[in-house]
Design an enzyme around this catalytic site. Sequence first.
Site, PDB file in Angstrom:
ATOM      1  N   LYS A 137     -20.678  38.806   6.177  1.00 20.70           N
ATOM      2  CA  LYS A 137     -20.912  38.448   7.362  1.00 20.70           C
ATOM      3  C   LYS A 137     -21.244  37.065   7.430  1.00 20.70           C
ATOM      4  O   LYS A 137     -22.010  36.971   5.781  1.00 20.70           O
ATOM      5  CB  LYS A 137     -22.488  38.379   8.392  1.00 20.70           C
ATOM      6  CG  LYS A 137     -22.812  38.069  10.062  1.00 20.70           C
ATOM      7  CD  LYS A 137     -21.495  39.167  11.276  1.00 20.70           C
ATOM      8  CE  LYS A 137     -21.214  38.260  12.114  1.00 20.70           C
ATOM      9  NZ  LYS A 137     -20.986  39.250  13.274  1.00 20.70           N
ATOM     10  N   ASP A 177     -17.663  34.607  15.766  1.00 17.44           N
ATOM     11  CA  ASP A 177     -19.184  34.789  16.147  1.00 17.44           C
ATOM     12  C   ASP A 177     -19.905  33.986  16.998  1.00 17.44           C
ATOM     13  O   ASP A 177     -18.854  33.285  17.650  1.00 17.44           O
ATOM     14  CB  ASP A 177     -20.695  35.662  15.610  1.00 17.44           C
ATOM     15  CG  ASP A 177     -21.326  36.334  16.054  1.00 17.44           C
ATOM     16  OD1 ASP A 177     -21.352  38.091  16.035  1.00 17.44           O
ATOM     17  OD2 ASP A 177     -22.674  36.858  16.102  1.00 17.44           O
ATOM     18  N   THR A 220     -13.540  42.690  21.894  1.00 20.99           N
ATOM     19  CA  THR A 220     -14.907  43.733  21.717  1.00 20.99           C
ATOM     20  C   THR A 220     -15.437  43.736  23.167  1.00 20.99           C
ATOM     21  O   THR A 220     -15.399  44.585  23.455  1.00 20.99           O
ATOM     22  CB  THR A 220     -16.055  42.472  21.340  1.00 20.99           C
ATOM     23  OG1 THR A 220     -14.926  41.587  20.344  1.00 20.99           O
ATOM     24  CG2 THR A 220     -17.139  42.776  21.098  1.00 20.99           C
TER      25      THR A 220
HETATM   26  P1  NDP Z   1     -20.066  32.972  22.279  1.00 19.19           P
HETATM   27  O1  NDP Z   1     -20.920  31.545  21.358  1.00 19.19           O
HETATM   28  O2  NDP Z   1     -18.817  33.068  22.803  1.00 19.19           O
HETATM   29  O3  NDP Z   1     -21.969  33.975  23.603  1.00 19.19           O
HETATM   30  C1  NDP Z   1     -22.819  33.360  23.357  1.00 19.19           C
HETATM   31  C2  NDP Z   1     -23.570  34.225  24.886  1.00 19.19           C
HETATM   32  O4  NDP Z   1     -24.529  34.190  24.351  1.00 19.19           O
HETATM   33  C3  NDP Z   1     -23.697  32.193  25.173  1.00 19.19           C
HETATM   34  O5  NDP Z   1     -23.445  32.440  26.769  1.00 19.19           O
HETATM   35  C4  NDP Z   1     -24.798  31.854  24.887  1.00 19.19           C
HETATM   36  O6  NDP Z   1     -25.590  31.289  25.579  1.00 19.19           O
HETATM   37  C5  NDP Z   1     -25.610  33.157  24.577  1.00 19.19           C
HETATM   38  N1  NDP Z   1     -27.103  33.538  23.739  1.00 19.19           N
HETATM   39  C6  NDP Z   1     -26.789  32.843  22.177  1.00 19.19           C
HETATM   40  N2  NDP Z   1     -27.836  32.593  21.371  1.00 19.19           N
HETATM   41  C7  NDP Z   1     -28.802  33.173  22.471  1.00 19.19           C
HETATM   42  C8  NDP Z   1     -29.767  33.324  22.475  1.00 19.19           C
HETATM   43  N3  NDP Z   1     -30.945  33.282  20.706  1.00 19.19           N
HETATM   44  N4  NDP Z   1     -30.730  33.875  23.705  1.00 19.19           N
HETATM   45  C9  NDP Z   1     -30.631  33.896  24.726  1.00 19.19           C
HETATM   46  N5  NDP Z   1     -28.452  33.870  24.708  1.00 19.19           N
HETATM   47  C10 NDP Z   1     -28.012  33.170  24.031  1.00 19.19           C
HETATM   48  O7  NDP Z   1     -21.011  34.318  20.988  1.00 19.19           O
HETATM   49  P2  NDP Z   1     -20.530  35.880  21.613  1.00 19.19           P
HETATM   50  O8  NDP Z   1     -19.515  36.225  22.956  1.00 19.19           O
HETATM   51  O9  NDP Z   1     -18.643  36.448  20.496  1.00 19.19           O
HETATM   52  O10 NDP Z   1     -21.190  37.068  20.667  1.00 19.19           O
HETATM   53  C11 NDP Z   1     -21.932  37.657  21.907  1.00 19.19           C
HETATM   54  C12 NDP Z   1     -22.393  38.754  20.658  1.00 19.19           C
HETATM   55  O11 NDP Z   1     -22.045  39.615  20.916  1.00 19.19           O
HETATM   56  C13 NDP Z   1     -23.314  38.480  19.987  1.00 19.19           C
HETATM   57  O12 NDP Z   1     -23.999  39.379  19.175  1.00 19.19           O
HETATM   58  C14 NDP Z   1     -22.100  38.511  18.565  1.00 19.19           C
HETATM   59  O13 NDP Z   1     -22.886  38.673  17.564  1.00 19.19           O
HETATM   60  C15 NDP Z   1     -21.709  39.995  19.382  1.00 19.19           C
HETATM   61  N6  NDP Z   1     -20.432  40.224  18.889  1.00 19.19           N
HETATM   62  C16 NDP Z   1     -19.766  39.294  18.955  1.00 19.19           C
HETATM   63  C17 NDP Z   1     -18.185  39.679  18.634  1.00 19.19           C
HETATM   64  C18 NDP Z   1     -17.039  39.100  18.797  1.00 19.19           C
HETATM   65  O14 NDP Z   1     -15.784  39.206  18.361  1.00 19.19           O
HETATM   66  N7  NDP Z   1     -17.354  37.979  18.869  1.00 19.19           N
HETATM   67  C19 NDP Z   1     -17.727  41.274  17.867  1.00 19.19           C
HETATM   68  C20 NDP Z   1     -18.626  41.960  18.350  1.00 19.19           C
HETATM   69  C21 NDP Z   1     -19.880  41.268  18.460  1.00 19.19           C
HETATM   70  P3  NDP Z   1     -26.016  29.936  25.084  1.00 19.19           P
HETATM   71  O15 NDP Z   1     -24.235  29.151  25.252  1.00 19.19           O
HETATM   72  O16 NDP Z   1     -26.891  29.111  26.332  1.00 19.19           O
HETATM   73  O17 NDP Z   1     -25.920  30.098  23.643  1.00 19.19           O
HETATM   74  O1  2IT Z   2     -19.775  41.180  14.767  1.00 18.89           O
HETATM   75  C1  2IT Z   2     -17.938  41.448  14.776  1.00 18.89           C
HETATM   76  O2  2IT Z   2     -18.413  42.612  14.581  1.00 18.89           O
HETATM   77  C2  2IT Z   2     -18.162  40.323  15.480  1.00 18.89           C
HETATM   78  N1  2IT Z   2     -18.658  39.180  15.181  1.00 18.89           N
HETATM   79  C3  2IT Z   2     -16.569  40.346  14.979  1.00 18.89           C
HETATM   80  C4  2IT Z   2     -16.108  40.212  13.347  1.00 18.89           C
HETATM   81  C5  2IT Z   2     -14.571  40.402  13.189  1.00 18.89           C
HETATM   82  O3  2IT Z   2     -14.085  40.273  11.603  1.00 18.89           O
HETATM   83  O4  2IT Z   2     -13.777  40.404  13.637  1.00 18.89           O
END
Ligand code: NDP
Ligand code: 2IT
Length: 464
Positions: A137, A177, A220
């Site tokens: 990561k 992420d 995801t």
């Molecule tokens: P994005 O940046 O697309 O969206 C994140 C969202 O979460 C936004 O709405 C953001 O709001 C909110 N957010 C971020 N930080 C905080 C915080 N500290 N408190 C409250 N809200 C928060 O990210 P993703 O959708 O990609 O990721 C969301 C989650 O999914 C994370 O935990 C990530 O690790 C996990 N994940 C993502 C994957 C991927 O493929 N993208 C794969 C597996 C897991 P704001 O705009 O206000 O910051």
């Molecule tokens: O938390 C996760 O699994 C991710 N942010 C996606 C990782 C990836 O390599 O696609």
Amino acid sequence: MASQTIEHTGSRSAFVTEFMHALSEKNPGETEFLQAVEECIVSLEPVLDRNPVYRDNGIIDRMVEPDRILQFRVSWMDDAGEVHVNRGYRVQFNNAIGPYKGGLRFHPSVNQSILKFLGFEQVFKNSLTTLPIGGGKGGSDFDPRGRSDAEVMRFCSSFMSELFRFIGPDTDVPAGDIGVGGREIGYLFGQYRKLTNSFTGVLTGRGVNWGGSLIRPEATGFGSVYFAAEMLHEQGKSMEAMDCLVSGSGNVAQYTTEKVLDLGGRVLTMSDSTGYIHDPEGIDREKLAWVMDLKNTRRGRIAEYVDAFPGSTYSDHDLTAGSSPLWNIPAQVAFPSATQNEIDARAAQTLVDNGILAVSEGANMPTTPEGQAIFIGSGVLYGPGKAANAGGVAVSALEMAQSSQRVYSSRDEVDDRLRDIMKRIHKVSLDAAAAYDVPGNYLHGANIAGFTKVADAMVDQGVI
Ligand code: NDP
Ligand code: 2IT
């Protein structure tokens, strides 16, 4: 509903207490990392007891120490000519079963503890996908919110000018992420390509015109809903007509909402770090398309939803004071899809009191240990992040394979494989839970199933 048990903080065994004491002495202040490890160690103690080969080979001690942590300065200039300095990281955690693989997070909260927790969990998650990928990561404390495209581009170019020497398609393959989506992957890939004079699958989540896989943006969120559907199916239920709570409004939240609609459910909420919206009529496809444009193109705030869709309400939340009141809204399925520790004990208890049936974690570690104990102790179908959100990295691994072979799979082919992978993760998690006498406990099951493949590979490959 299947009975589930879990030992938790407060009733720690002597082994777990001793192990965690030594680990916290060695990693002071790394609260998120220690939380992620403790959860796994509790699950794995019976596995170590039953299989002495893992203790003989020091597997656990080796697995909690990343292979290496790279930290570097990222200097960049904003549109007004002011110089900024951020900190960049890549935690290369474990490559026993494949190249390091995992996302990059750009968020002001990023620090070594958060990236170590994410890297540690990624090792187990990637193993669960059944595909040949190790865990890592990275990221930066850079905040892309409010920055122009040109500023984000300059930051990404500077970040990659340092990171490029440590990654490669057979070495370490980053992806997105929080704060890193298609735009950022584009700028990062452009700089990598220029610096190395190569076009390879070094990053996943690329645009479909330049090596990306169809369905990767969706994977995801889609996977998290497929996992929820599998858990419900096991109990003779389906997503049809289920009222759902989704937190976040980014990549994972958006495609979770889309798949809930596909399967006949209703999404009542979305949020960001400042507040949440509640739409009692449900977020339909038209409203979701509006949210996607708001977040991905206009880069606005979820508060604007209520101006576009009367009948919905918006409320600010102060997340430093505890979980969002979003979780107080009655529903049957919850999809936490924002960030770590967003569901605390109080929110978990409220969800249970309101009759929640299933929780499928799109985010990484969104439920506190106390919240997990409440869900599991109450018989809620609790799908932990490393199982429920593994669809994203699974399709990343398919993207890597497509890049190596210079072939492209159709949307339906990738979606079918994603659905199969989520079904398999669900099954191996349940099977492992049953084999260790905690039937129905997806948390222990996922940790055990994810661990075994990596641990066996480490045993095979010797003490290095
Ligand atoms: P994005 O940046 O697309 O969206 C994140 C969202 O979460 C936004 O709405 C953001 O709001 C909110 N957010 C971020 N930080 C905080 C915080 N500290 N408190 C409250 N809200 C928060 O990210 P993703 O959708 O990609 O990721 C969301 C989650 O999914 C994370 O935990 C990530 O690790 C996990 N994940 C993502 C994957 C991927 O493929 N993208 C794969 C597996 C897991 P704001 O705009 O206000 O910051
Ligand atoms: O938390 C996760 O699994 C991710 N942010 C996606 C990782 C990836 O390599 O696609």
